[in-house]
Structure formats: structure tokens, C-alpha cells
Scaffold this motif. Structure first.
Motif, PDB file in Angstrom:
ATOM      1  N   LEU A   1       0.836  -1.200   0.000  1.00  0.00           N
ATOM      2  CA  LEU A   1       0.000   0.000   0.000  1.00  0.00           C
ATOM      3  C   LEU A   1       0.872   1.252   0.000  1.00  0.00           C
ATOM      4  O   LEU A   1       0.649   2.182  -0.783  1.00  0.00           O
ATOM      5  CB  LEU A   1      -0.937  -0.002   1.209  1.00  0.00           C
ATOM      6  N   ARG A   2       1.869   1.278   0.863  1.00  0.00           N
ATOM      7  CA  ARG A   2       2.758   2.444   0.956  1.00  0.00           C
ATOM      8  C   ARG A   2       3.472   2.675  -0.371  1.00  0.00           C
ATOM      9  O   ARG A   2       3.515   3.791  -0.880  1.00  0.00           O
ATOM     10  CB  ARG A   2       3.760   2.242   2.091  1.00  0.00           C
ATOM     11  N   ARG A   3       4.011   1.621  -0.961  1.00  0.00           N
ATOM     12  CA  ARG A   3       4.721   1.764  -2.239  1.00  0.00           C
ATOM     13  C   ARG A   3       3.763   2.171  -3.357  1.00  0.00           C
ATOM     14  O   ARG A   3       4.113   2.959  -4.229  1.00  0.00           O
ATOM     15  CB  ARG A   3       5.462   0.482  -2.590  1.00  0.00           C
TER      16      ARG A   3
ATOM     17  N   ARG B   1       8.339  12.423   4.379  1.00  0.00           N
ATOM     18  CA  ARG B   1       9.307  11.493   4.983  1.00  0.00           C
ATOM     19  C   ARG B   1       9.263  10.128   4.296  1.00  0.00           C
ATOM     20  O   ARG B   1      10.291   9.549   3.956  1.00  0.00           O
ATOM     21  CB  ARG B   1       9.027  11.321   6.481  1.00  0.00           C
ATOM     22  N   VAL B   2       8.049   9.609   4.092  1.00  0.00           N
ATOM     23  CA  VAL B   2       7.900   8.303   3.447  1.00  0.00           C
ATOM     24  C   VAL B   2       8.396   8.377   2.009  1.00  0.00           C
ATOM     25  O   VAL B   2       9.108   7.484   1.542  1.00  0.00           O
ATOM     26  CB  VAL B   2       6.435   7.816   3.510  1.00  0.00           C
ATOM     27  N   PHE B   3       8.042   9.436   1.301  1.00  0.00           N
ATOM     28  CA  PHE B   3       8.481   9.602  -0.086  1.00  0.00           C
ATOM     29  C   PHE B   3      10.005   9.588  -0.153  1.00  0.00           C
ATOM     30  O   PHE B   3      10.592   8.898  -0.983  1.00  0.00           O
ATOM     31  CB  PHE B   3       7.931  10.916  -0.659  1.00  0.00           C
ATOM     32  N   ARG B   4      10.623  10.332   0.742  1.00  0.00           N
ATOM     33  CA  ARG B   4      12.090  10.392   0.749  1.00  0.00           C
ATOM     34  C   ARG B   4      12.694   9.018   1.067  1.00  0.00           C
ATOM     35  O   ARG B   4      13.698   8.625   0.481  1.00  0.00           O
ATOM     36  CB  ARG B   4      12.568  11.428   1.752  1.00  0.00           C
ATOM     37  N   GLN B   5      12.089   8.277   2.000  1.00  0.00           N
ATOM     38  CA  GLN B   5      12.583   6.934   2.331  1.00  0.00           C
ATOM     39  C   GLN B   5      12.511   6.013   1.127  1.00  0.00           C
ATOM     40  O   GLN B   5      13.437   5.254   0.867  1.00  0.00           O
ATOM     41  CB  GLN B   5      11.765   6.314   3.474  1.00  0.00           C
TER      42      GLN B   5
ATOM     43  N   PRO C   1       9.701  14.975  -2.284  1.00  0.00           N
ATOM     44  CA  PRO C   1       8.810  15.044  -3.443  1.00  0.00           C
ATOM     45  C   PRO C   1       9.021  16.296  -4.304  1.00  0.00           C
ATOM     46  O   PRO C   1       8.958  16.223  -5.529  1.00  0.00           O
ATOM     47  CB  PRO C   1       7.404  15.004  -2.846  1.00  0.00           C
ATOM     48  N   GLY C   2       9.283  17.441  -3.684  1.00  0.00           N
ATOM     49  CA  GLY C   2       9.511  18.664  -4.459  1.00  0.00           C
ATOM     50  C   GLY C   2      10.754  18.555  -5.337  1.00  0.00           C
ATOM     51  O   GLY C   2      10.751  18.975  -6.497  1.00  0.00           O
ATOM     52  N   THR C   3      11.801  17.976  -4.803  1.00  0.00           N
ATOM     53  CA  THR C   3      13.030  17.777  -5.572  1.00  0.00           C
ATOM     54  C   THR C   3      12.781  16.793  -6.705  1.00  0.00           C
ATOM     55  O   THR C   3      13.257  16.987  -7.826  1.00  0.00           O
ATOM     56  CB  THR C   3      14.161  17.269  -4.647  1.00  0.00           C
ATOM     57  N   PHE C   4      12.024  15.750  -6.432  1.00  0.00           N
ATOM     58  CA  PHE C   4      11.683  14.776  -7.472  1.00  0.00           C
ATOM     59  C   PHE C   4      10.970  15.473  -8.618  1.00  0.00           C
ATOM     60  O   PHE C   4      11.310  15.277  -9.784  1.00  0.00           O
ATOM     61  CB  PHE C   4      10.807  13.663  -6.890  1.00  0.00           C
TER      62      PHE C   4
END
Length: 183
Positions: free
Chosen positions: A118-120, A154-158, A164-167
Motif C-alpha cells: 500500500l505504501r509503495r 518522509r515516506v516519499f524520501r525513504q 517530493p519537491g526535488t523529485f
């Protein structure tokens, strides 16, 4: 020990994500040409792995027996309801099975615990929104099932290796560069 017979070269059908793969490979190439481009290249590589994993996962789950058919339904349920507050209990109730059975069988079938999947999945959907829309990070977080935008970041970065903004900025810069190169 080989994962397959010598001379056999596995092929993963990825035509449906070919455009995204080309762009990600371009990001890697461009990032590695820069002095401090490794984090962006790493994030793009992780995104490639995630996209290909999704392709493999969808086919692997379909290829197995009855338990896998149920787990395919569970996977589809998670993918349809990812923006909602989901728990193992909710999923188990939906399929009239025990939490332990759903957790064990899903992990056995997909190599991910249901909540990891789910998280992924949520992060994958967030990547799509970051690429395809101008929604704020708070709105992206909300649309993919995160009530707290800081936790989402935090989860996105992990998972992805960068915020997310950098992505989003990295992706868009690579897209502009590729468009100029194609012009």
C-alpha cells in the motif's frame, strides 16, 4: 546457481511504460554527468525499479493458483482503495479471511506485506501526480492517502531517496532538456 537456464534471457514486457523509462534513463544519464548528480540518478533508478517491479508483480500474481487469485483480488482492492485509510483488518473483512492469513498469503505471493505494498503504491501514485500535475505537495499527499504532508514527505524520501519537491523539479528539468534535444 542460475535463476534461469543458461542461454535463456528473461524479457519483461514494458511497452506500456516505455516513455517513462526513456525519460528516467535520460535523467540518470544527465544527472551522472553533473558533479553532484548521484542523488537524482539514484532516485530515477529507484523509480525504474519500481515501475518494472509493478510490471513483474502484475504478471507474477496472475500466473499462480487459487491463493494467488485471491491475492490478486486483494492487490486490486489495495490499488483501488489506496487513498482511503486501509488496515489489514479492513482488507481481511472485505475478503472474509483472517488478518494473519491475508498478511501471510499476500507476503508469500508478492514478497511485500500488504501495508508495505500500500505504501509503495501510494508513493507510485504520488510520483505520477508530481509528474503530471501542478498540485501542491499537500494536495498530492491527501490524494494518495496521507493525512499528514510531513509524514508523506518522509515516506516519499525513504522510498525514492529525495523529497517530493526535488523529485518534481528534477523530472521537469529532465523533460525540458529532452524536449529541447528532440526539437
Amino acid at each position: 546457481m542460475h535463476c534461469c537456464r543458461p542461454g535463456l534471457h528473461p524479457c519483461i514486457p514494458c511497452q506500456s511504460i516505455a516513455k517513462e523509462l526513456r525519460t528516467l534513463y535520460h535523467i540518470i544519464e544527465q544527472s551522472l554527468a553533473k558533479p553532484h548528480g548521484y542523488p537524482a540518478a539514484n532516485a530515477a533508478a529507484q523509480t525504474i525499479v519500481h515501475l518494472v517491479w509493478q510490471q513483474i508483480s502484475e504478471r507474477a500474481v496472475r500466473a499462480a493458483g487459487q491463493e494467488n487469485l485471491l491475492m490478486e483480488r486483494v492487490r486490486a482492492y489495495i490499488e483501488q482503495h489506496y487513498a482511503e485509510a486501509l488496515s489489514i483488518r479492513d482488507i481481511a473483512q472485505e475478503f472474509h479471511a483472517s488478518r494473519d492469513y491475508i498478511a501471510h498469503a499476500f507476503k508469500h505471493t508478492t514478497n511485500y506485506a500488504p501495508l508495505q505494498y500500500l505504501r509503495r503504491w501510494r508513493i507510485g501514485k504520488a510520483q505520477t501526480l508530481l509528474i503530471d500535475t501542478d498540485l501542491s505537495l499537500t494536495e498530492v499527499a491527501s490524494r494518495v492517502g496521507f493525512d499528514d504532508p510531513n509524514y508523506f514527505s518522509r515516506v516519499f524520501r525513504q522510498v525514492i531517496g529525495m523529497p517530493p519537491g526535488t523529485f518534481r523539479r528534477t523530472w521537469r528539468a529532465a523533460q525540458r532538456k529532452q524536449q529541447r534535444a528532440n526539437s
